[in-house]
Enzyme design. Structure first.
Site, PDB file in Angstrom:
ATOM      1  N   HIS A 159       9.680  -3.166  11.529  1.00 25.19           N
ATOM      2  CA  HIS A 159      10.606  -4.104  10.884  1.00 25.19           C
ATOM      3  C   HIS A 159      12.040  -3.550  10.912  1.00 25.19           C
ATOM      4  O   HIS A 159      12.993  -4.263  11.230  1.00 25.19           O
ATOM      5  CB  HIS A 159      10.206  -4.336   9.422  1.00 25.19           C
ATOM      6  CG  HIS A 159       9.119  -5.342   9.212  1.00 25.19           C
ATOM      7  ND1 HIS A 159       7.806  -5.100   9.551  1.00 25.19           N
ATOM      8  CD2 HIS A 159       9.150  -6.607   8.684  1.00 25.19           C
ATOM      9  CE1 HIS A 159       7.068  -6.158   9.232  1.00 25.19           C
ATOM     10  NE2 HIS A 159       7.861  -7.092   8.709  1.00 25.19           N
ATOM     11  N   ARG A 192      11.570  -2.103   3.356  1.00 30.71           N
ATOM     12  CA  ARG A 192      10.241  -1.653   3.795  1.00 30.71           C
ATOM     13  C   ARG A 192       9.731  -0.501   2.940  1.00 30.71           C
ATOM     14  O   ARG A 192       8.513  -0.309   2.795  1.00 30.71           O
ATOM     15  CB  ARG A 192      10.278  -1.260   5.268  1.00 30.71           C
ATOM     16  CG  ARG A 192      10.704  -2.368   6.197  1.00 30.71           C
ATOM     17  CD  ARG A 192       9.882  -3.629   5.978  1.00 30.71           C
ATOM     18  NE  ARG A 192       8.531  -3.492   6.463  1.00 30.71           N
ATOM     19  CZ  ARG A 192       7.524  -4.280   6.110  1.00 30.71           C
ATOM     20  NH1 ARG A 192       7.707  -5.250   5.223  1.00 30.71           N
ATOM     21  NH2 ARG A 192       6.319  -4.094   6.631  1.00 30.71           N
ATOM     22  N   HIS A 198       6.350   1.370   4.359  1.00 28.74           N
ATOM     23  CA  HIS A 198       6.866   2.498   5.139  1.00 28.74           C
ATOM     24  C   HIS A 198       7.412   3.593   4.246  1.00 28.74           C
ATOM     25  O   HIS A 198       7.910   3.336   3.142  1.00 28.74           O
ATOM     26  CB  HIS A 198       7.986   2.036   6.080  1.00 28.74           C
ATOM     27  CG  HIS A 198       7.489   1.266   7.253  1.00 28.74           C
ATOM     28  ND1 HIS A 198       6.851   1.852   8.316  1.00 28.74           N
ATOM     29  CD2 HIS A 198       7.520  -0.063   7.522  1.00 28.74           C
ATOM     30  CE1 HIS A 198       6.519   0.922   9.197  1.00 28.74           C
ATOM     31  NE2 HIS A 198       6.901  -0.251   8.726  1.00 28.74           N
ATOM     32  N   ASP A 202      10.121   6.993   8.103  1.00 31.53           N
ATOM     33  CA  ASP A 202       9.817   5.944   9.089  1.00 31.53           C
ATOM     34  C   ASP A 202      11.045   5.072   9.327  1.00 31.53           C
ATOM     35  O   ASP A 202      11.358   4.686  10.453  1.00 31.53           O
ATOM     36  CB  ASP A 202       8.690   5.031   8.589  1.00 31.53           C
ATOM     37  CG  ASP A 202       7.411   5.755   8.260  1.00 31.53           C
ATOM     38  OD1 ASP A 202       7.192   6.862   8.784  1.00 31.53           O
ATOM     39  OD2 ASP A 202       6.618   5.206   7.472  1.00 31.53           O
TER      40      ASP A 202
END
Length: 535
Positions: A159, A192, A198, A202
């Site tokens: 994303h 995220r 995440h 990340d």
């Protein structure tokens, strides 16, 4: 035979794409893109000191879920072009859709397809467990498919790669609104972490992967064409473009430096001590070498990556191009430094640095952001625009150049990450300058001429085949005896021109190809060779 037939079918389909189908075609195939699994380090293990920041950010993310910010993060979890367009429509103040703005929609859609490929191989390589799965909870994104996410690697964030790539592309298209666009792109990655999909590392890695993706796009004629069409469409909404648009204002885009009272400060301290342990190793020796930050230093380091000389005599156009990039990056880094002050690690902790003779003078200069890291990552992105055959080696060197500043004790890890993001959007902003465009074109042509028509195909940096040209044929000679597979010849903008099954020591005809520079891959290997046909 099946591979050859498949390649033929794919090429045939690509030639017959409708305008609508083109919206879903990436600008580059994945094996013509930088591989984040090669140039970025592995994600932190739960036993690593680097995991401290990941854990602290996970706790913070949980605290935000019941707030309006958490609700927005949940809504943003939908992984689609339409949701991406909605997000940036809000930021830019007009509707982006296939119907209302077809040119901008195509740019976003194709950029998103390309961005997905920037992280896919790294995801598959590491298969990192996601926060919600590690912590035995449910993901908080309303549109996240939890079962799918459990089987899909967390590092880097897909994303975030889409969000930051889109932000950079739209900022290049509409520099008049660049600060708002880029800040929205930064927040999208933060979402995220909030929903538990995440870890912070990340997200950090994905932003760098997106930056390298957009640097690679600058060499694509199709991207350039789509960008120009989108810009024209944008001006219909925005009106006449102002004569001079300043570079992005980093204070409006990036978070402020981490204070000692912040819960994230412990992550910076942990990263400092881990890096400090490397000072008496060969990596520490490299950190000392990396302390020097002149244009000539970068030319020397990139020469090693390319295995070819780069200097004012051999490559005057590349030198001029990098000098321009260097000067702009330093100026923008200094602008953010001058807006605030953060103490350097050696001064804050009192434990000394690797360059004690400069400590007194440097102690009055802000640690945030790291100018060395801005230069290291930004100069690497500039080289990616020129060098499709050595992208991973150059990006790895650019990344490591920034980490050297943490090892040396002159910067915190968060200073380095902020600097890399500053470098990414500053480099994209340069693309609109006529002087930069002229320098980049001359440097690209010079690099192609220097590379010539021979090359090495390799796997994991181990030479496996030589490729040479003889008349209208190319000859592959494999280092490990007889081998066969599919040879693909691409144009520099990623179009498949030839796809054929070949054996060792056999000639394959290039008859019919125009004279010029091409990229060759063998059976999907991700290292590249340059091939220049000549009269």
């Amino acid at each position: 035979m099946k591979k050859t037939l498949l390649a033929f079918v794919v090429c045939t389909l690509c030639m017959n794409l409708t305008a609508q189908d083109l919206d879903t075609v990436p600008y580059y195939l994945d094996n013509l893109m930088p591989d984040a699994g090669v140039y970025l380090p592995a994600p932190p293990d739960t036993s690593s000191m680097l995991f401290i920041d990941d854990f602290q950010q996970w706790i913070w993310g949980k605290s935000m879920r019941a707030t309006p910010r958490g609700q927005r993060a949940s809504w943003e979890s939908e992984y689609s072009v339409s949701r991406m367009c909605q997000i940036y429509s809000e930021a830019m103040g007009f509707t982006i859709s296939k119907e209302a703005t077809p040119a901008i929609y195509r740019l976003v859609s194709r950029g998103q397809k390309t961005a997905a490929q920037a992280v896919d191989r790294a995801k598959a390589r590491y298969m990192r467990i996601r926060p919600f799965a590690r912590m035995n909870e449910h993901v908080a994104g309303a549109f996240d498919d939890e079962e799918h996410l459990r089987g899909n690697g967390s590092y880097p964030s897909g994303h975030t790669s889409l969000g930051w790539t889109t932000a950079l592309i739209l900022a290049q298209m509409a520099p008049e609104q660049q600060d708002t666009i880029l800040r929205r792109g930064w927040e999208y990655g933060e979402s995220r972490v909030i929903v538990g999909a995440h870890w912070q590392s990340d997200v950090d890695a994905a932003r760098l992967a997106a930056s390298s993706c957009v640097a690679r796009l600058q060499a694509s004629p199709e991207y350039r064409s789509d960008l120009a069409a989108a810009r024209t469409e944008y001006l219909l909404w925005h009106g006449t473009a102002p004569a001079n648009v300043p570079y992005p204002n980093s204070r409006r885009i990036l978070p402020p430096p981490i204070d000692t009272a912040s819960y994230r400060y412990q992550g910076d301290v942990a990263a400092h001590w881990l890096a400090r342990s490397l000072r008496d190793t060969p990596r520490g020796t490299q950190a000392l070498i990396d302390h020097s930050k002149h244009v000539e230093d970068f030319l020397n380091q990139f020469s090693d990556c390319l295995d070819m000389p780069l200097d004012t005599t051999v490559a005057p156009n590349i030198t001029a191009y990098l000098t321009h990039v260097y000067t702009t990056l330093r100026t923008e880094s200094r602008r953010l430094k001058n807006s605030g002050f953060r103490r350097r690690p050696y001064a804050q902790l009192g434990d000394g640095s690797m360059i004690p003779e400069e400590e007194e003078e440097e102690s009055t200069d802000s640690s945030y952001p790291s100018t060395h890291s801005t230069l290291g990552w930004g100069m690497a992105l500039a080289m990616v625009q020129l060098t499709p055959d050595s992208m991973n080696a150059i990006l790895e060197r650019g990344f490591e150049y920034g980490y050297s500043r943490v090892i040396a004790g002159y910067h915190w890890a968060s200073d380095v990450q902020a600097a890399r993001l500053l470098a990414s959007y500053t480099f994209v902003r340069m693309q609109r300058e006529p002087e930069f465009q002229t320098l980049a074109a001359a440097a690209r042509n010079e690099y192609a001429a220097l590379r010539g028509y021979t090359g090495i195909a390799s796997v994991d940096n181990t030479p496996s085949a030589t490729l040479t040209r003889s008349g209208d044929n190319i000859v592959l000679t494999f280092a490990n005896g007889q081998e066969s597979g599919v040879l693909n010849i691409y144009s520099v903008d990623g179009k498949v021109l030839r796809s054929m099954t070949v054996n060792s020591n056999t000639s394959t005809s290039l008859a019919g190809l125009p004279h010029g520079t091409y990229i060759a891959t063998f059976t999907g290997r991700t290292s590249f060779v340059s091939l220049k046909t000549t009269k």
